[in-house]
Design a protein around this motif. Structure first.
Motif, PDB file in Angstrom:
ATOM      1  N   UNK A  99       0.824  -1.205   0.000  1.00 27.53           N
ATOM      2  CA  UNK A  99       0.000   0.000   0.000  1.00 27.53           C
ATOM      3  C   UNK A  99       0.865   1.266   0.000  1.00 27.53           C
ATOM      4  N   UNK A 100       1.916   1.219   0.817  1.00 27.50           N
ATOM      5  CA  UNK A 100       2.832   2.368   0.849  1.00 27.50           C
ATOM      6  C   UNK A 100       3.490   2.580  -0.504  1.00 27.50           C
ATOM      7  N   UNK A 101       3.910   1.459  -1.102  1.00 28.31           N
ATOM      8  CA  UNK A 101       4.529   1.540  -2.425  1.00 28.31           C
ATOM      9  C   UNK A 101       3.548   2.073  -3.466  1.00 28.31           C
ATOM     10  N   UNK A 106       1.431   6.356  -6.816  1.00 28.57           N
ATOM     11  CA  UNK A 106       0.361   7.291  -7.178  1.00 28.57           C
ATOM     12  C   UNK A 106       0.803   8.739  -6.987  1.00 28.57           C
ATOM     13  N   UNK A 107       1.523   8.982  -5.895  1.00 22.96           N
ATOM     14  CA  UNK A 107       2.008  10.341  -5.644  1.00 22.96           C
ATOM     15  C   UNK A 107       2.995  10.770  -6.725  1.00 22.96           C
ATOM     16  N   UNK A 113       2.151  14.037 -13.478  1.00 21.68           N
ATOM     17  CA  UNK A 113       1.018  14.614 -14.214  1.00 21.68           C
ATOM     18  C   UNK A 113       0.908  16.115 -13.969  1.00 21.68           C
ATOM     19  N   UNK A 114       1.155  16.512 -12.692  1.00 27.41           N
ATOM     20  CA  UNK A 114       1.123  17.936 -12.384  1.00 27.41           C
ATOM     21  C   UNK A 114       2.202  18.689 -13.156  1.00 27.41           C
ATOM     22  N   UNK A 115       3.396  18.110 -13.207  1.00 28.45           N
ATOM     23  CA  UNK A 115       4.477  18.741 -13.959  1.00 28.45           C
ATOM     24  C   UNK A 115       4.141  18.809 -15.447  1.00 28.45           C
ATOM     25  N   UNK A 116       3.538  17.710 -15.957  1.00 28.50           N
ATOM     26  CA  UNK A 116       3.139  17.728 -17.366  1.00 28.50           C
ATOM     27  C   UNK A 116       2.077  18.788 -17.626  1.00 28.50           C
TER      28      UNK A 116
END
Length: 266
Positions: A99-101, A106-107, A113-116
């Motif tokens: 889950x952490x991985x 996802x982060x 995606x934010x950078x794109x």
């Protein structure tokens, strides 16, 4: 079993002793039979006690086996439960790590995606800014071309007006020279005519005639000047109107370009 064996041995010994005593005393056969029966009973009791002792030992061994098997089963169950608990803990830890991985992935994906998105937005903004600059530059070039064309036309019109004014000045100077020459000639002829009739310029009639010539010539000069001023005013008015038309045309083009720019980009 250890308690029953001495008791049986004691019974057998007693029977044997009794049998030996009866034999040595010469007792009757009935006594011997009774002693044999007692000996057989004692032996049977001994065997029963041995069987009971063996059965008790077997029962104790079986119960011990059951207890050991139950303890082994309990230990096995506890070990299995501990193993299941450990396996469950390992699986929970593995699930937590997964889950952490997954959360980190996802982060990371969200960050990428934010950078794109930011890069795409910046590129779109840069493209829009370039398009706006190019469009504005094209409008300014069109406006500059119109202004240059107008300035060239005005310079040509000013040169033509200057030529016309120079021609008017030359024509006016020539007309003035002709007027003055005509006036001098008329005055000379009039004086000669007056002299032939015996009238001098100082006489009232002679002076009136000469004054009339002068006034007529002055009126002609004033009319010529008025006509010249009208022509000069018409030339200047035409030049001023051309300049006003140019300013109006530039203003209309600038307003039209501003509306086109706003409608295209806002």
């Amino acid at each position: 079993m250890s308690t029953a064996l001495p008791l049986a041995n004691s019974v057998i010994g007693t029977v044997r002793n009794a049998s030996a005593g009866q034999s040595s005393a010469g007792q009757s056969s009935a006594a011997a039979q009774q002693a044999a029966a007692q000996q057989a009973a004692a032996e049977l009791e001994y065997k029963r006690q041995q069987d009971a002792a063996q059965a008790a030992a077997a029962q104790a061994a079986l119960e011990q086996k059951y207890r050991e098997e139950a303890a082994a089963a309990e230990r096995s169950a506890q070990a299995a439960a501990a193993a299941r608990q450990q396996q469950a803990q390992l699986e929970a830890e593995a699930q937590a790590r997964q889950w952490t991985h997954d959360a980190e992935l996802r982060q990371q994906e969200q960050e990428l995606q934010r950078q794109k998105d930011e890069a795409s937005a910046a590129a779109a903004a840069a493209a829009r800014a370039k398009e706006m600059d190019d469009y504005r530059s094209s409008q300014e070039q069109t406006l500059a071309q119109l202004r240059a064309s107008q300035e060239e036309a005005v310079r040509a019109k000013e040169a033509d007006a200057q030529t016309q004014l120079s021609q008017l000045t030359a024509a006016a100077d020539a007309a003035e020279q002709r007027r003055l020459a005509a006036l001098r000639q008329a005055v000379s002829k009039t004086r000669a005519g007056l002299g032939a009739r015996g009238v001098t310029a100082q006489d009232g009639s002679g002076e009136a005639i000469l004054l009339g010539l002068t006034n007529s010539s002055e009126t002609e000069r004033k009319d010529a000047q008025a006509t010249d001023q009208l022509k000069r005013a018409a030339i200047q008015q035409s030049l001023d109107e051309a300049k006003r038309r140019n300013l109006l045309e530039l203003s209309q083009l600038a307003d039209r370009q501003r509306l086109e720019y706003m409608s295209k980009f806002f």
